[in-house]
Design a protein around this motif. Structure first.
Motif, short mmCIF file in Angstrom:
data_model
loop_
_atom_site.label_atom_id
_atom_site.label_comp_id
_atom_site.label_asym_id
_atom_site.label_seq_id
_atom_site.Cartn_x
_atom_site.Cartn_y
_atom_site.Cartn_z
N UNK A 1 -25.73 -6.24 30.42
CA UNK A 1 -24.23 -6.51 29.73
C UNK A 1 -23.37 -6.58 30.93
N UNK A 2 -22.58 -8.16 30.17
CA UNK A 2 -21.61 -9.11 30.78
C UNK A 2 -20.53 -8.09 30.57
N UNK A 3 -20.23 -7.51 31.84
CA UNK A 3 -18.30 -7.29 31.28
C UNK A 3 -17.15 -7.51 32.74
N UNK A 4 -16.24 -8.52 31.04
CA UNK A 4 -15.23 -8.96 31.56
C UNK A 4 -14.14 -8.40 31.10
N UNK A 5 -12.78 -8.89 31.50
CA UNK A 5 -11.53 -8.31 31.10
C UNK A 5 -11.76 -6.73 31.90
N UNK A 6 -12.05 -5.93 32.41
CA UNK A 6 -12.15 -4.91 32.54
C UNK A 6 -11.04 -4.71 32.51
N UNK A 7 -10.63 -2.55 32.34
CA UNK A 7 -10.10 -1.95 32.35
C UNK A 7 -9.89 -0.74 32.90
N UNK A 8 -9.06 0.24 33.10
CA UNK A 8 -9.50 1.37 34.39
C UNK A 8 -10.35 2.09 32.70
N UNK A 9 -9.67 1.96 31.45
CA UNK A 9 -10.94 3.09 30.78
C UNK A 9 -11.71 2.62 30.74
N UNK A 10 -12.31 1.20 31.17
CA UNK A 10 -13.28 1.25 31.31
C UNK A 10 -14.54 2.41 31.97
N UNK A 11 -13.84 2.63 33.03
CA UNK A 11 -14.37 3.39 33.76
C UNK A 11 -15.45 4.37 33.22
N UNK B 1 -34.15 6.92 28.62
CA UNK B 1 -32.58 6.23 29.28
C UNK B 1 -32.54 6.09 30.56
N UNK B 2 -32.27 5.11 31.25
CA UNK B 2 -31.84 5.08 33.09
C UNK B 2 -31.25 6.49 33.37
N UNK B 3 -30.94 6.33 34.60
CA UNK B 3 -30.45 7.17 34.76
C UNK B 3 -28.81 7.14 35.06
N UNK B 4 -28.38 6.22 34.51
CA UNK B 4 -27.29 5.95 35.07
C UNK B 4 -26.77 5.19 36.46
N UNK B 5 -25.25 4.31 35.62
CA UNK B 5 -24.55 3.56 36.78
C UNK B 5 -23.45 3.62 36.75
N UNK B 6 -22.27 4.01 37.76
CA UNK B 6 -21.15 4.12 37.85
C UNK B 6 -20.69 2.78 38.11
N UNK B 7 -19.30 2.39 37.11
CA UNK B 7 -18.88 1.58 36.69
C UNK B 7 -17.20 2.15 36.76
N UNK B 8 -16.66 1.56 38.21
CA UNK B 8 -15.57 1.91 38.44
C UNK B 8 -14.49 1.11 38.35
N UNK B 9 -12.99 1.72 37.51
CA UNK B 9 -11.99 0.03 37.50
C UNK B 9 -10.44 0.31 38.35
N UNK B 10 -10.42 0.23 39.63
CA UNK B 10 -9.41 0.71 39.57
C UNK B 10 -8.43 0.16 40.05
N UNK B 11 -6.96 0.30 40.37
CA UNK B 11 -5.76 -1.01 40.34
C UNK B 11 -5.59 -0.72 41.64
#
Length: 120
Positions: free
Chosen positions: A80-90, A110-120
């Motif tokens: 999954x290519x994620x562009x224009x990421x926003x804090x709410x995508x965290x 299910x996988x174990x999960x991977x963390x995505x963090x979008x910060x200002x």
């Protein structure tokens, strides 16, 4: 059993991009679809995007136009290519594989999960 291993999460600033990968291994024989899910705080698990083995993709409205799901069926891998990421995508993003189980049900893995963090 099927094992799913995710990679690609991390920290990014608003407007940035990340690409997640998930590779499946094990007893894979009749996949219906693969996808990515997330669970916002205090909310139910949310489908982000799915793609069938035939190539049909679907997205939650909030990511349409920003995220793109794709697969490499030869490698049993979904991206999954994620562009224009926003804090709410965290969130923690979970990979899913759905395949035929019995005539009465399909099986989800299910996988174990991977963390995505979008910060200002």
């Amino acid at each position: 059993q099927v094992q799913l291993v995710e990679s690609g999460g991390g920290l990014v600033q608003p407007g940035g991009s990340l690409k997640l990968s998930c590779t499946a291994s094990g007893n894979i024989f009749s996949v219906n679809a693969m996808g990515w899910y997330r669970q916002p705080a205090g909310k139910q698990l949310e489908v982000v995007a799915t793609i069938t083995t035939g190539g049909t993709s679907n997205y939650v409205k909030s990511v349409q136009g920003r995220f793109t799901i794709s697969t490499d069926n030869t490698k049993n891998t979904v991206y999954i290519q994620m562009n224009s990421l926003q804090p709410e995508d965290t969130d923690v993003y979970y990979c899913n594989l759905n395949q035929y189980g019995t005539p009465l049900r399909d099986d989800d893995y299910w996988g174990q999960g991977t963390q995505v963090t979008v910060y200002s």
